[in-house]
Design an enzyme around this catalytic site. Structure first.
Site, PDB file in Angstrom:
ATOM      1  N   TYR A 295     -71.599  89.997 -50.828  1.00 51.19           N
ATOM      2  CA  TYR A 295     -70.404  89.513 -51.504  1.00 51.19           C
ATOM      3  C   TYR A 295     -69.892  88.264 -50.794  1.00 51.19           C
ATOM      4  O   TYR A 295     -70.348  87.925 -49.719  1.00 51.19           O
ATOM      5  CB  TYR A 295     -69.337  90.607 -51.616  1.00 51.19           C
ATOM      6  CG  TYR A 295     -68.532  90.947 -50.382  1.00 51.19           C
ATOM      7  CD1 TYR A 295     -67.307  90.338 -50.129  1.00 51.19           C
ATOM      8  CD2 TYR A 295     -68.964  91.922 -49.487  1.00 51.19           C
ATOM      9  CE1 TYR A 295     -66.541  90.676 -49.016  1.00 51.19           C
ATOM     10  CE2 TYR A 295     -68.210  92.276 -48.374  1.00 51.19           C
ATOM     11  CZ  TYR A 295     -66.988  91.643 -48.141  1.00 51.19           C
ATOM     12  OH  TYR A 295     -66.249  91.980 -47.033  1.00 51.19           O
TER      13      TYR A 295
ATOM     14  N   TYR B 292     -59.065  96.593 -56.113  1.00 47.25           N
ATOM     15  CA  TYR B 292     -59.008  95.314 -56.814  1.00 47.25           C
ATOM     16  C   TYR B 292     -57.922  95.386 -57.888  1.00 47.25           C
ATOM     17  O   TYR B 292     -58.138  95.870 -58.995  1.00 47.25           O
ATOM     18  CB  TYR B 292     -60.354  94.966 -57.448  1.00 47.25           C
ATOM     19  CG  TYR B 292     -61.495  94.791 -56.464  1.00 47.25           C
ATOM     20  CD1 TYR B 292     -61.259  94.653 -55.100  1.00 47.25           C
ATOM     21  CD2 TYR B 292     -62.815  94.771 -56.901  1.00 47.25           C
ATOM     22  CE1 TYR B 292     -62.300  94.496 -54.196  1.00 47.25           C
ATOM     23  CE2 TYR B 292     -63.866  94.605 -56.006  1.00 47.25           C
ATOM     24  CZ  TYR B 292     -63.602  94.478 -54.657  1.00 47.25           C
ATOM     25  OH  TYR B 292     -64.654  94.325 -53.767  1.00 47.25           O
TER      26      TYR B 292
ATOM     27  N   GLY C 186     -68.506  86.077 -58.144  1.00 44.92           N
ATOM     28  CA  GLY C 186     -67.166  86.397 -58.597  1.00 44.92           C
ATOM     29  C   GLY C 186     -66.686  85.436 -59.672  1.00 44.92           C
ATOM     30  O   GLY C 186     -67.068  84.263 -59.688  1.00 44.92           O
TER      31      GLY C 186
ATOM     32  N   ASP D 122     -69.824  94.939 -60.022  1.00 46.96           N
ATOM     33  CA  ASP D 122     -69.311  95.453 -58.749  1.00 46.96           C
ATOM     34  C   ASP D 122     -67.794  95.434 -58.765  1.00 46.96           C
ATOM     35  O   ASP D 122     -67.172  94.396 -59.013  1.00 46.96           O
ATOM     36  CB  ASP D 122     -69.822  94.610 -57.580  1.00 46.96           C
ATOM     37  CG  ASP D 122     -69.346  95.163 -56.242  1.00 46.96           C
ATOM     38  OD1 ASP D 122     -69.879  96.208 -55.807  1.00 46.96           O
ATOM     39  OD2 ASP D 122     -68.425  94.570 -55.650  1.00 46.96           O
TER      40      ASP D 122
ATOM     41  N   LYS E 216     -66.590  72.696 -57.030  1.00 44.84           N
ATOM     42  CA  LYS E 216     -65.566  72.328 -58.009  1.00 44.84           C
ATOM     43  C   LYS E 216     -64.161  72.205 -57.408  1.00 44.84           C
ATOM     44  O   LYS E 216     -63.242  71.742 -58.079  1.00 44.84           O
ATOM     45  CB  LYS E 216     -65.528  73.365 -59.143  1.00 44.84           C
ATOM     46  CG  LYS E 216     -66.848  73.559 -59.877  1.00 44.84           C
ATOM     47  CD  LYS E 216     -67.264  72.317 -60.636  1.00 44.84           C
ATOM     48  CE  LYS E 216     -68.520  72.566 -61.459  1.00 44.84           C
ATOM     49  NZ  LYS E 216     -68.962  71.345 -62.175  1.00 44.84           N
TER      50      LYS E 216
END
Length: 325
Positions: free
Chosen positions: A197, A52, A273, A47, A208
């Site tokens: 998304y 972007y 992502g 995607d 994390k």
């Protein structure tokens, strides 16, 4: 990996897709290795979007795909945005959509886009004309499926009156659940594949992140109120508590929950992502279980008790041309 067919099409696609938005802003070689790692993990859905990195994500993806069989990779991209005074604004006119599509095809090195989305609803342009234009693209084979991104259920309904919508792409994750009372049930009722998304909420739900993290170089995180004090501390606490709960009850992690929160529903896809190959490592461990209703309720209760100042993804919304001109 699990696979489904996109509603109303013969497109078979992995239920986890690689979200390439961060690849447009970080190291090119790392981004290329990330795409290859995702493909190695069985992720065949990529995607992307022209905005972007001003086309950089599409260019990097196109360069990698030279080494693969085009028919074995599903490309999802978008149009309906332009820059005015260096700011991205909405413009879903067929003229701009066509121009943007041509540029995307060139950057990606292909003659078609598998899933083509209107990136944002444009209140200044009739949905009817955009929808009919998308329908024409599908008929001629330039695109294989029609998507709407960031559309409400009402806006999607209006679009569906003039063209078949195959995919809806909203922001959706454990912290941002507004679609559960709007877009999600609409898609289930009308047989539209939901492609979520922000599944990992910009990495928050990986478990994390640390309190001293520096987000100054990340274009989305530094604008997201969730990553600003005091909210950031609240969300980190929620993530920690959810992770502890998941390990104790299911032997799973908050990351497992984040992805399966989406995939626990039928006909859904979760976009993951990443911009480093190691970001893709946990993909193979995600499957084999689903969160039951009790687990979902307990997670929502943890969030209610820890996130005192919740905020949604509204900061993502670009202005209309009228507000910018």
């Amino acid at each position: 990996m699990e696979y489904i067919k996109i509603s109303g099409t013969d497109i078979r696609v992995s239920r986890i897709g690689l979200g390439t938005q961060p690849i447009g802003y970080f190291d090119k070689e790392s981004g290329m290795r990330t795409i290859r790692k995702a493909l190695d993990q069985g992720i065949d859905l990529m995607d992307t979007a022209p905005v972007y990195g001003d086309g950089r994500a599409e260019e990097i993806l196109g360069e990698v795909l030279k080494d693969y069989d085009r028919e074995e990779v599903i490309i999802s991209s978008k149009a309906g945005m332009e820059k005015i005074n260096s700011r991205p604004v909405r413009n879903a006119s067929p003229e701009l959509m066509e121009k943007t599509l041509e540029q995307s095809l060139q950057r990606l090195g292909t003659d078609h886009i598998d899933i083509f989305h209107v990136h944002w609803p444009d209140p200044l342009y009739p949905a009817e004309e955009t929808a009919r234009f998308m329908g024409e693209l599908k008929e001629e084979g330039t695109i294989r499926a029609i998507g709407v991104s960031n559309f409400s259920s009402e806006q999607t309904y209006e679009f569906c009156r003039h063209a078949e919508v195959n995919v809806s792409q909203p922001p959706y994750n454990v912290f941002e659940r507004a679609v559960e009372v709007g877009v999600l049930p609409f898609c289930q009722k009308n047989d539209i594949t939901l492609m979520a998304y922000r599944t990992l909420c910009q990495g928050l739900l990986t478990g994390k992140m640390r309190l001293d993290a520096d987000f100054s170089s990340h274009p989305v995180k530094k604008a997201d109120p969730k990553f600003q004090s005091p909210r950031y501390q609240q969300y980190l606490e929620a993530v920690g508590r959810i992770d502890d709960f998941m390990k104790e009850k299911h032997g799973r992690t908050v990351l497992d929950l984040a992805v399966q929160w989406i995939l626990g529903y039928d006909n859904t896809i979760a976009l993951w992502g990443g911009w480093k190959p190691e970001h893709m490592e946990p993909v193979s461990e995600i499957f084999g279980w689903k969160p039951d209703p009790e687990t979902r309720d307990q997670v929502v209760e943890i969030i209610r008790k820890t996130v005192k100042d919740p905020v949604g993804p509204g900061f993502l919304e670009p202005p209309t041309r009228q507000k910018t001109d």
